[in-house]
Design a protein around this motif. Sequence first.
Motif, PDB file in Angstrom:
ATOM      1  N   GLY A 338       0.807  -1.212   0.000  1.00  0.00           N
ATOM      2  CA  GLY A 338       0.000   0.000   0.000  1.00  0.00           C
ATOM      3  C   GLY A 338       0.840   1.262   0.000  1.00  0.00           C
ATOM      4  N   TRP A 339       1.947   1.240   0.751  1.00  0.00           N
ATOM      5  CA  TRP A 339       2.824   2.410   0.818  1.00  0.00           C
ATOM      6  C   TRP A 339       3.499   2.659  -0.527  1.00  0.00           C
ATOM      7  N   ALA A 340       3.886   1.575  -1.214  1.00  0.00           N
ATOM      8  CA  ALA A 340       4.497   1.730  -2.534  1.00  0.00           C
ATOM      9  C   ALA A 340       3.505   2.332  -3.528  1.00  0.00           C
ATOM     10  N   THR A 341       2.259   1.873  -3.488  1.00  0.00           N
ATOM     11  CA  THR A 341       1.231   2.428  -4.373  1.00  0.00           C
ATOM     12  C   THR A 341       0.942   3.880  -4.023  1.00  0.00           C
ATOM     13  N   LEU A 342       0.927   4.173  -2.739  1.00  0.00           N
ATOM     14  CA  LEU A 342       0.689   5.548  -2.304  1.00  0.00           C
ATOM     15  C   LEU A 342       1.779   6.475  -2.813  1.00  0.00           C
ATOM     16  N   GLY A 343       3.030   5.987  -2.835  1.00  0.00           N
ATOM     17  CA  GLY A 343       4.127   6.798  -3.360  1.00  0.00           C
ATOM     18  C   GLY A 343       3.947   7.133  -4.826  1.00  0.00           C
ATOM     19  N   VAL A 344       3.492   6.150  -5.618  1.00  0.00           N
ATOM     20  CA  VAL A 344       3.246   6.406  -7.040  1.00  0.00           C
ATOM     21  C   VAL A 344       2.094   7.401  -7.207  1.00  0.00           C
ATOM     22  N   LEU A 345       1.063   7.267  -6.403  1.00  0.00           N
ATOM     23  CA  LEU A 345      -0.076   8.185  -6.491  1.00  0.00           C
ATOM     24  C   LEU A 345       0.344   9.614  -6.160  1.00  0.00           C
ATOM     25  N   ARG A 346       1.207   9.763  -5.181  1.00  0.00           N
ATOM     26  CA  ARG A 346       1.684  11.104  -4.837  1.00  0.00           C
ATOM     27  C   ARG A 346       2.525  11.695  -5.963  1.00  0.00           C
ATOM     28  N   LEU A 350      -0.980  15.010 -10.137  1.00  0.00           N
ATOM     29  CA  LEU A 350      -1.511  16.015 -11.073  1.00  0.00           C
ATOM     30  C   LEU A 350      -1.858  15.406 -12.428  1.00  0.00           C
ATOM     31  N   SER A 351      -1.579  14.134 -12.622  1.00  0.00           N
ATOM     32  CA  SER A 351      -1.795  13.508 -13.919  1.00  0.00           C
ATOM     33  C   SER A 351      -3.277  13.276 -14.179  1.00  0.00           C
ATOM     34  N   THR A 352      -3.681  13.473 -15.438  1.00  0.00           N
ATOM     35  CA  THR A 352      -5.048  13.155 -15.862  1.00  0.00           C
ATOM     36  C   THR A 352      -5.063  11.985 -16.845  1.00  0.00           C
ATOM     37  N   GLN A 353      -3.951  11.236 -16.911  1.00  0.00           N
ATOM     38  CA  GLN A 353      -3.892  10.069 -17.771  1.00  0.00           C
ATOM     39  C   GLN A 353      -4.817   8.972 -17.224  1.00  0.00           C
ATOM     40  N   ARG A 354      -5.408   8.223 -18.129  1.00  0.00           N
ATOM     41  CA  ARG A 354      -6.350   7.179 -17.730  1.00  0.00           C
ATOM     42  C   ARG A 354      -5.716   6.188 -16.761  1.00  0.00           C
ATOM     43  N   VAL A 355      -4.482   5.778 -17.025  1.00  0.00           N
ATOM     44  CA  VAL A 355      -3.841   4.768 -16.201  1.00  0.00           C
ATOM     45  C   VAL A 355      -3.630   5.272 -14.774  1.00  0.00           C
ATOM     46  N   ASP A 356      -3.303   6.563 -14.621  1.00  0.00           N
ATOM     47  CA  ASP A 356      -3.089   7.103 -13.283  1.00  0.00           C
ATOM     48  C   ASP A 356      -4.411   7.276 -12.539  1.00  0.00           C
ATOM     49  N   LEU A 357      -5.457   7.657 -13.257  1.00  0.00           N
ATOM     50  CA  LEU A 357      -6.767   7.787 -12.627  1.00  0.00           C
ATOM     51  C   LEU A 357      -7.322   6.412 -12.249  1.00  0.00           C
ATOM     52  N   LEU A 358      -7.054   5.411 -13.085  1.00  0.00           N
ATOM     53  CA  LEU A 358      -7.483   4.058 -12.746  1.00  0.00           C
ATOM     54  C   LEU A 358      -6.757   3.567 -11.506  1.00  0.00           C
ATOM     55  N   ARG A 359      -5.453   3.836 -11.416  1.00  0.00           N
ATOM     56  CA  ARG A 359      -4.700   3.450 -10.230  1.00  0.00           C
ATOM     57  C   ARG A 359      -5.319   4.083  -8.984  1.00  0.00           C
ATOM     58  N   LEU A 360      -5.735   5.327  -9.097  1.00  0.00           N
ATOM     59  CA  LEU A 360      -6.373   6.029  -7.982  1.00  0.00           C
ATOM     60  C   LEU A 360      -7.658   5.311  -7.559  1.00  0.00           C
ATOM     61  N   CYS A 361      -8.495   4.945  -8.529  1.00  0.00           N
ATOM     62  CA  CYS A 361      -9.758   4.291  -8.226  1.00  0.00           C
ATOM     63  C   CYS A 361      -9.540   2.891  -7.659  1.00  0.00           C
ATOM     64  N   GLY A 393      -4.230  -7.598  -8.370  1.00  0.00           N
ATOM     65  CA  GLY A 393      -3.530  -7.971  -9.595  1.00  0.00           C
ATOM     66  C   GLY A 393      -3.401  -6.810 -10.559  1.00  0.00           C
ATOM     67  N   TRP A 394      -4.464  -6.037 -10.721  1.00  0.00           N
ATOM     68  CA  TRP A 394      -4.411  -4.900 -11.646  1.00  0.00           C
ATOM     69  C   TRP A 394      -3.449  -3.834 -11.130  1.00  0.00           C
ATOM     70  N   LEU A 395      -3.481  -3.572  -9.826  1.00  0.00           N
ATOM     71  CA  LEU A 395      -2.531  -2.616  -9.252  1.00  0.00           C
ATOM     72  C   LEU A 395      -1.101  -3.099  -9.425  1.00  0.00           C
ATOM     73  N   LEU A 396      -0.893  -4.395  -9.276  1.00  0.00           N
ATOM     74  CA  LEU A 396       0.439  -4.966  -9.451  1.00  0.00           C
ATOM     75  C   LEU A 396       0.936  -4.746 -10.878  1.00  0.00           C
ATOM     76  N   ALA A 397       0.026  -4.901 -11.850  1.00  0.00           N
ATOM     77  CA  ALA A 397       0.406  -4.705 -13.246  1.00  0.00           C
ATOM     78  C   ALA A 397       0.713  -3.240 -13.552  1.00  0.00           C
ATOM     79  N   LEU A 398      -0.003  -2.332 -12.894  1.00  0.00           N
ATOM     80  CA  LEU A 398       0.213  -0.907 -13.142  1.00  0.00           C
ATOM     81  C   LEU A 398       1.446  -0.363 -12.438  1.00  0.00           C
ATOM     82  N   HIS A 399       1.953  -1.106 -11.460  1.00  0.00           N
ATOM     83  CA  HIS A 399       3.107  -0.634 -10.704  1.00  0.00           C
ATOM     84  C   HIS A 399       4.373  -0.771 -11.550  1.00  0.00           C
TER      85      HIS A 399
END
Length: 467
Positions: A338-346, A350-361, A393-399
């Motif tokens: 979770g901390w690793a994903t939180l770091g990517v989100l931070r 400011l990104s509006t790319q689909r992949v970054d918004l999906l990661r957020l959701c 699994g999807w978060l793992l693929a996006l990381h």
Amino acid sequence: MVFSIRQRGNVFLVLAVCLLVLGICVPFGGHDLQRTIQIALALLALLYGLSVNHGPWLDRPAAIGLALVIALGMISSGLAHQPLWAFTEVSLFISCGLIAVAFAAVRREGGERLDRVLILIVVLLCLVKSAQYLYAGMLAFTSGQRLLDPDLLLSGFSNKRFYGQFQTFTLPLLALPLLLPTLSRPVRAAVLALLCVWWLIAISGGTRGTWLGLGTAGVLLAALGPGGRRWVAWQLAAAGGGLLLYWLLFTGLAGYLGIELSSGASDRLTTSLSGRGPIWWQAWHMIVERPWLGFGPMQFADIPNVIAAHPHQAILQWASEWGVPSTLVVIALAWRGGWATLGVLRERGLSTQRVDLLRLCLFAALVAALVQSMVDGVIVMPISQLWLALVVGWLLALHPRVPGGAALPMVAGIWTVLSVVAVGLLIFVAARDVPHITQAQQRYINATHNHLQPRFWAQGVIALPRP
């Protein structure tokens, strides 16, 4: 005919979606059908995994932690009162990891186009369930009955809390189209209307764990930048719309027609534990008695009580059954991921790319589900386990790709052997139980005059009958 790796992934995804639709959308569905579908999906994931080379997914510390959890689970199962059921629970854990890896491999091979497929699947599932709910509501309001139970409008799940768990995963994802700047206004309005209806169902269902999970996720996402705050704004707007629809239907229209509600959403606005106190105490006493290895996976269901076959609290369940050391490792792994994903989100706030918004959701769905697991059986129910595997699994693929993931060359071989054995055991249990499952449930009800207590099957109590 030889399929390419991408084609194999597409076949797996299509079959997986068909199974998910079957388990969620059929009106006669329920816990046992969903568990059977989970086993079938684990078999598909195994076959897909054996046909492709996934590559490394975990770095060395995560791989060691996962191996330690499985090893401790094996030892605990061997010492359990009912080892076969204990090993079955370990097999479920391994199969969930197998499914998560399969979804991660499919997404990484298919690329961003599959992100659109995922959201389309979520939209279609929510649309079908919303249509079922509204149709059931129309029949109820036009039936001439003077008493209406909103819980009867929910279909496809054995318990409305299981329905709420499914909504905990899908409510965050359903907001993704609203965050995309390129979405046309008519489509945006349609998605918002669907999200409002989905919130109406979440409100009328009265699953407080869903409300708590989504509220916690909202607070966290609000601190992650503009994208997170826009997600919160859309969810609040949709929740307000759902609350308005609830008032119009179950207060305004019901009052006009002279229909009385047998239970309302306002009745759930309490701080009561809904019977969880005794089962939490049971889990705590089990931890105190056997803190190191626990009583064995699934062995909470081996100690009968009149409430449930699991404690409705993830940490207490894991500690009482797998032991405190295993629980600490699982918490550490979850925190690290979770901390690793939180770091990517931070980084990409400011990104509006689909992949970054999906990661957020996806992160919002994961946080909401983990919070709900503190008061509900998210880690127990089959559809919730499947969606947890899909989200992870999807978060793992996006990381970003894991550095040093190939440092343990024996891991892949050991994981393959464990996966084959785990899926084989699950198939054996299903083949043994499914043909007689209805009769077994009826015998249990006749013998105990009690309700079914879901765990592996809808009748989840595994305690042996007294001679």
